[in-house]
Write an enzyme that holds these catalytic residues in place. Structure first.
Site, short mmCIF file in Angstrom:
data_model
loop_
_atom_site.label_atom_id
_atom_site.label_comp_id
_atom_site.label_asym_id
_atom_site.label_seq_id
_atom_site.Cartn_x
_atom_site.Cartn_y
_atom_site.Cartn_z
N SER A 1 -6.43 -3.14 14.68
CA SER A 1 -5.89 -2.45 15.85
C SER A 1 -6.96 -2.05 16.87
O SER A 1 -6.76 -2.18 18.08
CB SER A 1 -5.13 -1.21 15.39
OG SER A 1 -5.95 -0.37 14.60
N CYS B 1 0.87 -1.18 0.00
CA CYS B 1 0.00 0.00 0.00
C CYS B 1 0.90 1.23 0.00
O CYS B 1 2.12 1.09 0.00
CB CYS B 1 -0.90 -0.01 1.23
SG CYS B 1 -2.27 1.18 1.12
N CYS C 1 -3.75 6.24 0.18
CA CYS C 1 -3.19 4.96 -0.26
C CYS C 1 -2.75 4.97 -1.72
O CYS C 1 -2.58 3.92 -2.33
CB CYS C 1 -4.20 3.84 -0.03
SG CYS C 1 -4.64 3.65 1.72
N LYS D 1 -11.72 -7.59 6.41
CA LYS D 1 -11.10 -6.71 7.39
C LYS D 1 -11.98 -5.50 7.64
O LYS D 1 -12.44 -4.90 6.66
CB LYS D 1 -9.75 -6.25 6.82
CG LYS D 1 -9.00 -5.30 7.70
CD LYS D 1 -7.74 -4.84 7.02
CE LYS D 1 -7.13 -3.78 7.88
NZ LYS D 1 -6.04 -3.12 7.24
N GLU E 1 -16.74 -7.54 -3.91
CA GLU E 1 -15.33 -7.16 -3.84
C GLU E 1 -14.44 -8.41 -3.79
O GLU E 1 -13.45 -8.51 -4.51
CB GLU E 1 -15.06 -6.29 -2.61
CG GLU E 1 -15.39 -4.82 -2.79
CD GLU E 1 -14.36 -4.08 -3.65
OE1 GLU E 1 -13.42 -4.71 -4.16
OE2 GLU E 1 -14.49 -2.85 -3.80
N ARG F 1 -3.50 3.98 12.85
CA ARG F 1 -3.05 5.25 12.25
C ARG F 1 -1.95 5.86 13.10
O ARG F 1 -0.98 6.39 12.58
CB ARG F 1 -4.24 6.20 12.10
CG ARG F 1 -5.41 5.61 11.32
CD ARG F 1 -5.44 6.02 9.87
NE ARG F 1 -6.24 5.12 9.06
CZ ARG F 1 -7.52 5.27 8.77
NH1 ARG F 1 -8.19 6.32 9.21
NH2 ARG F 1 -8.17 4.40 8.01
N ARG G 1 -10.90 7.61 3.85
CA ARG G 1 -10.63 6.70 2.73
C ARG G 1 -11.92 6.18 2.09
O ARG G 1 -11.94 5.13 1.46
CB ARG G 1 -9.80 5.51 3.22
CG ARG G 1 -8.51 5.88 3.90
CD ARG G 1 -7.60 4.67 4.05
NE ARG G 1 -6.58 4.84 5.06
CZ ARG G 1 -5.48 5.59 4.93
NH1 ARG G 1 -5.25 6.25 3.81
NH2 ARG G 1 -4.61 5.68 5.92
N LYS H 1 -12.27 -4.85 2.27
CA LYS H 1 -11.72 -4.00 3.31
C LYS H 1 -12.62 -2.78 3.48
O LYS H 1 -12.87 -2.05 2.53
CB LYS H 1 -10.31 -3.55 2.92
CG LYS H 1 -9.66 -2.63 3.94
CD LYS H 1 -8.20 -2.36 3.59
CE LYS H 1 -7.60 -1.35 4.53
NZ LYS H 1 -6.19 -1.08 4.19
N TYR I 1 -2.68 -9.10 16.36
CA TYR I 1 -1.59 -8.57 17.18
C TYR I 1 -1.39 -9.42 18.45
O TYR I 1 -0.45 -9.19 19.18
CB TYR I 1 -1.86 -7.11 17.55
CG TYR I 1 -2.02 -6.22 16.33
CD1 TYR I 1 -0.90 -5.77 15.64
CD2 TYR I 1 -3.28 -5.88 15.85
CE1 TYR I 1 -1.03 -4.98 14.50
CE2 TYR I 1 -3.42 -5.10 14.72
CZ TYR I 1 -2.31 -4.65 14.05
OH TYR I 1 -2.44 -3.88 12.92
C1 PBG Z 1 -3.04 0.28 5.02
C2 PBG Z 1 -3.57 -0.51 6.14
C3 PBG Z 1 -4.39 -0.12 7.20
C4 PBG Z 1 -4.50 -1.23 8.05
C5 PBG Z 1 -3.78 -2.25 7.47
N1 PBG Z 1 -3.24 -1.80 6.27
C6 PBG Z 1 -4.97 1.19 7.56
C7 PBG Z 1 -5.99 1.79 6.74
O1 PBG Z 1 -6.40 1.27 5.70
O2 PBG Z 1 -6.39 2.90 7.10
C8 PBG Z 1 -5.25 -1.29 9.35
C9 PBG Z 1 -4.73 -2.28 10.31
C10 PBG Z 1 -5.23 -2.14 11.70
O3 PBG Z 1 -6.03 -1.26 12.04
O4 PBG Z 1 -4.81 -2.97 12.52
N2 PBG Z 1 -3.88 0.54 3.98
#
Ligand code: PBG
Length: 324
Positions: free
Chosen positions: A275, A121, A131, A249, A234, A206, A218, A196, A314
């Site tokens: 996260s 990315c 991105c 995700k 998708e 972030r 986004r 996603k 994680y």
């Molecule tokens: C990058 C990306 C993101 C995450 C994984 N790859 C952030 C986003 O798309 O804003 C999020 C991972 C997480 O929150 O643990 N595009």
């Protein structure tokens, strides 16, 4: 089916061993991918306050850190870089000596048996935090796709075991597959972040990854969390474009999507416990509200029950060292 009293479902719940015999869902280290954050040009680890237990690893410690992670029993690693060389296109990501390529080489040197997966990315490499490439005030799909293909080949050249594009550009899987095949990497698999969502659950990421969107979002490329049918489209499109694995995700708020995609694909299906999901469990446990280990087990079990084969989490290293 006979009803009570002939049928007593409690018969099979009487002991730990009986429950083990009829347990339908197991999660092992073989299923888990551990995401890490690596920052260039820093001397000491930087703890992420919203993700207790997670730190940015200094690039210069990466080999030592990866060797320790592999020794703990982690079998697959997702790599996120925190760049100090951001520009408007994220060009560091396709430089042979850029951060992504260096991380992949270092991780493979440290633990050749580990499955090393770079996140493909640009948000960590662009100064505006989006991105991809901006043109006329929007993220330009096709220009970004061309750059994603360059980044994919660059990381495959560096030794990546799996390519994981997460930019949510249309056509990115087909373009990356063609570029990999043309670049001598016909055997490198692609794990698509196929469904996603534009999720508020990415909040702590972030901060962890230093992605600063400067008040923007986004929503023009990631999916609307309210849409279920589109979520299936998708993933089905990415399968048609040649993805070897699919992904949903975030995880817990989207178990319905996971289960519906499971019914429609024979590909391995991954789920990303993001996260914000991690932070909610860690912070609630730290406050004494819940018991962390069984809650983690329950969430990962839910992913498998709903149809996931692989889980990005994680918690992977904690599970390797502390078990369930
Ligand atoms: C990058 C990306 C993101 C995450 C994984 N790859 C952030 C986003 O798309 O804003 C999020 C991972 C997480 O929150 O643990 N595009």
């Amino acid at each position: 089916m006979q009803a009570f009293p002939a049928t007593r479902l409690r018969r099979l719940r009487g002991t730990e061993a009986l429950r083990g015999l009829v347990c339908e869902t197991r999660v092992t280290m073989d299923d888990l991918i551990y995401p890490i954050f690596v920052e260039e040009a820093i001397d000491a680890p930087v703890p992420i306050s919203s993700m207790p237990g997670v730190s940015r690893i200094p690039e210069r410690d990466l080999e030592r850190a990866v060797a320790a992670i592999a020794r703990d029993g982690v079998k697959a690693l997702m790599l996120f870089g925190i760049s100090h060389r951001k520009d408007d296109t994220g060009s560091d990501a396709w430089r042979e000596d850029g951060l992504v390529a260096r991380m992949v080489r270092a991780a493979k040197r440290a633990a050749p048996e580990l499955v090393v997966i770079p996140d493909i990315c640009f948000c960590e490499y662009t100064d505006h935090g989006h991105c991809g490439v901006i043109a006329h005030g929007r993220v330009d799909n096709d220009a970004t796709v061309a750059n994603l293909a360059r980044q994919a080949v660059n990381t495959a050249n560096a030794g990546a075991d799996i390519i994981a594009p997460s930019a949510m550009m249309d056509g990115q899987i087909a373009a990356i597959r063609a570029a990999l095949d043309g670049g001598g990497h016909a055997h490198t698999p692609v794990m698509a972040y196929s469904t996603k969502f534009a999720s508020a659950f990415y909040g702590p990421f972030r901060a962890a990854s230093g992605c600063d969107l400067k008040g923007s979002d986004r929503k023009t490329y990631q999916m609307d969390p309210m849409n279920g049918r589109e979520a299936i489209r998708e993933s089905m499109l990415d399968e048609a474009e040649g993805a070897d694995m699919l992904m949903v995700k975030p995880g817990l708020p989207y178990l319905d999507v996971l289960a519906r995609i499971r019914e429609r694909t024979l590909l391995p299906l991954a789920v990303y416990q993001v996260s914000g999901e991690y932070a909610m469990i860690k912070l609630a446990a730290a406050a004494g509200a819940i018991d962390e280990r069984p809650v983690v087990r329950e969430t990962l079990g839910a992913f498998k029950r709903a149809g996931a084969d692989l889980i990005l989490t994680y918690f992977a290293r904690d599970i390797a060292t502390q078990g369930w």
